[in-house]
Design a protein around this motif. Sequence first.
Motif, mmCIF file in Angstrom:
data_model
loop_
_atom_site.group_PDB
_atom_site.id
_atom_site.type_symbol
_atom_site.label_atom_id
_atom_site.label_comp_id
_atom_site.label_asym_id
_atom_site.label_seq_id
_atom_site.Cartn_x
_atom_site.Cartn_y
_atom_site.Cartn_z
ATOM 1 N N ALA A 76 91.530 33.165 -92.256
ATOM 2 C CA ALA A 76 90.525 33.916 -91.699
ATOM 3 C C ALA A 76 91.356 34.317 -90.298
ATOM 4 C CB ALA A 76 89.348 32.934 -91.057
ATOM 5 N N ALA A 77 90.951 35.607 -89.853
ATOM 6 C CA ALA A 77 91.307 36.215 -88.758
ATOM 7 C C ALA A 77 90.984 35.644 -87.550
ATOM 8 C CB ALA A 77 91.030 37.733 -88.525
ATOM 9 N N ARG A 122 84.412 34.051 -83.313
ATOM 10 C CA ARG A 122 82.992 34.505 -83.536
ATOM 11 C C ARG A 122 82.209 33.114 -84.344
ATOM 12 N NH1 ARG A 122 78.570 36.846 -81.937
ATOM 13 N NH2 ARG A 122 76.970 37.427 -83.238
ATOM 14 N N GLY A 123 83.077 32.673 -85.251
ATOM 15 C CA GLY A 123 82.580 31.208 -85.927
ATOM 16 C C GLY A 123 82.312 30.124 -84.912
ATOM 17 N N ARG A 124 83.346 30.171 -83.830
ATOM 18 C CA ARG A 124 83.167 29.171 -82.917
ATOM 19 C C ARG A 124 82.011 29.241 -81.961
ATOM 20 N NH1 ARG A 124 87.843 29.658 -81.394
ATOM 21 N NH2 ARG A 124 88.780 27.570 -82.268
ATOM 22 N N TYR A 125 81.898 30.641 -81.509
ATOM 23 C CA TYR A 125 80.735 30.952 -80.836
ATOM 24 C C TYR A 125 79.408 30.555 -81.243
ATOM 25 C CZ TYR A 125 77.479 33.758 -78.052
ATOM 26 O OH TYR A 125 76.195 34.112 -77.394
ATOM 27 N N LEU A 171 77.583 34.695 -91.010
ATOM 28 C CA LEU A 171 77.771 33.616 -91.938
ATOM 29 C C LEU A 171 79.217 33.506 -92.380
ATOM 30 C CD1 LEU A 171 76.326 31.651 -93.768
ATOM 31 C CD2 LEU A 171 75.916 33.428 -95.446
ATOM 32 N N GLU A 172 80.130 34.477 -92.819
ATOM 33 C CA GLU A 172 81.451 34.464 -93.130
ATOM 34 C C GLU A 172 82.255 33.712 -91.986
ATOM 35 O OE1 GLU A 172 85.119 37.147 -94.752
ATOM 36 O OE2 GLU A 172 83.230 37.829 -94.706
ATOM 37 N N ALA A 178 84.296 29.988 -92.042
ATOM 38 C CA ALA A 178 85.779 30.145 -91.681
ATOM 39 C C ALA A 178 86.065 29.055 -90.727
ATOM 40 C CB ALA A 178 86.199 31.524 -91.273
ATOM 41 N N PHE A 179 85.232 29.122 -89.623
ATOM 42 C CA PHE A 179 85.359 28.070 -88.668
ATOM 43 C C PHE A 179 85.266 26.721 -88.897
ATOM 44 C CE2 PHE A 179 83.798 25.430 -84.791
ATOM 45 C CZ PHE A 179 84.814 25.631 -84.111
ATOM 46 N N LEU A 180 84.146 26.301 -89.811
ATOM 47 C CA LEU A 180 84.130 24.998 -90.419
ATOM 48 C C LEU A 180 85.356 24.656 -91.237
ATOM 49 C CD1 LEU A 180 80.196 24.889 -91.297
ATOM 50 C CD2 LEU A 180 81.409 23.831 -89.270
ATOM 51 N N ARG A 181 85.644 25.649 -92.060
ATOM 52 C CA ARG A 181 86.968 25.244 -92.759
ATOM 53 C C ARG A 181 88.142 25.136 -92.183
ATOM 54 N NH1 ARG A 181 84.863 24.449 -97.814
ATOM 55 N NH2 ARG A 181 84.251 26.227 -98.986
#
Length: 297
Positions: free
Chosen positions: A27-28, A34-37, A129-130, A134-137
């Motif tokens: 993931a970029a 964005r996932g963390r936020y 959602l993506e 990605a953040f959880l991964r």
Amino acid sequence: MPRISASFHRAPRVALATLCLALAAPAAAADLDRGRYLVEALTACDNCHTPRGPDGYLRDKRFSGGSQTFNGANYSVRGPNISPDAATGAGAWNDDRLTAAIVAGVGPDGRLAPAMPSEYYRILTARDLEAIVAFLRAAAPVEAARPIQRRDGEQTAETFPGAETPFEEKDLADPLRRGFYVATLARCMECHSGETNGALDHKEKLGAGGKLFRTPAGAAVGANITQHETAGIGAWSDDEIKAAITKGVGRDGRPLKPTMANLSKAHFSKMAAQDLDALVLWLRAIPPRAGLPKTTD
């Protein structure tokens, strides 16, 4: 595409594009940010999936399972391990399965209990959602004992009105639509809508408060956050509303009661200014409703 449990087909449908995510390449950094936020500031995943100690979340055991038990008429569950641990977490799940759990409330063995608020997450844009996946991964895998989960009979949950299908990126350019998006992901109305016959009534009692919460710190009642001048927050300034959301304090500066106080400090304090402004704008659009506890703190 990997086969999804037959129970998924009984769940409300979501766009196929949101269920067929492939993260073949790393993931970029922007996606992870964005996932963390989303996870830390809006959806507050730690609240159910990370254990707590006296000083808050146990960061070295992040996403390994929550401390709180959620009880309903036909379930008693705790937030499971969603870290990438292959044996006890979600590490062995493919992206379709993880996505189905988030937006459709479907796990490996069928429909999850309503404590998993997927009905609010169906609104997630494909990009967001993506980013969450990605953040959880990318989180550290943590091995933890699986909690005992009880689910009797069919598990059902009503989708939050307006969140039946994913938003598109263009929707977020409209401040009012963005405010609804933020409020939905933060599940504001899960605590602040009134109930009819024991069930949340978003149609007639949206934002009207009155829901009772029992916590280790004592009982609390969901506040009226409609635009009613005395029963709600109609007389509050924008800054006072923002302080309640991000600092967990009332108009008089006194701390709000849990769980709002906890969520404010641990999560909503990280909300971006653009999202906070949009959220207040949307709250201002909720029609005034009276007859429920006056909001004084």
